[in-house]
Design a protein around this motif. Sequence first.
Motif, PDB file in Angstrom:
ATOM      1  N   ARG A  72       0.826  -1.209   0.000  1.00 41.22           N
ATOM      2  CA  ARG A  72       0.000   0.000   0.000  1.00 41.22           C
ATOM      3  C   ARG A  72       0.866   1.267   0.000  1.00 41.22           C
ATOM      4  N   GLU A  73       1.965   1.236   0.703  1.00 38.94           N
ATOM      5  CA  GLU A  73       2.839   2.409   0.762  1.00 38.94           C
ATOM      6  C   GLU A  73       3.393   2.750  -0.619  1.00 38.94           C
ATOM      7  N   GLN A  76       0.637   4.456  -2.491  1.00 38.69           N
ATOM      8  CA  GLN A  76       0.437   5.831  -2.025  1.00 38.69           C
ATOM      9  C   GLN A  76       1.524   6.758  -2.537  1.00 38.69           C
TER      10      GLN A  76
END
Length: 115
Positions: A72-73, A76
């Motif tokens: 997810r990072e 993002q």
Amino acid sequence: MFKLLAFLSRKPGMSPDEFQAYYETRHVEVINEVAPGIPVYRRNFLQLNDPQNRNADQINFDVVTEMEFPDRESFQLWAKSFAAPGAAERVAEDEAQFIDRDRIRVCVVEVSEKD
């Protein structure tokens, strides 16, 4: 892995072939210029007339786009590209050329490959 699926529909009056050609020759280029570095950016164009389709009359999109990131990072960090001046507007303007933007659906999925 962090994976998103986008279900996209062509604009009314556009043929499936025109939709696919625009996506592959124009929109992919815009995305790669505005926000490069998607580890997996796969477009799966529906073959709406294939006899193997089931309940084809209920299918209301033309492509399933897959975007995969390690986590997810990473997603993002990639998504921050759209915060650059004019980036989101450029993508939206291009989408308006071939996508029915009111029908865009995006979801996060969990991949399972168990037998």
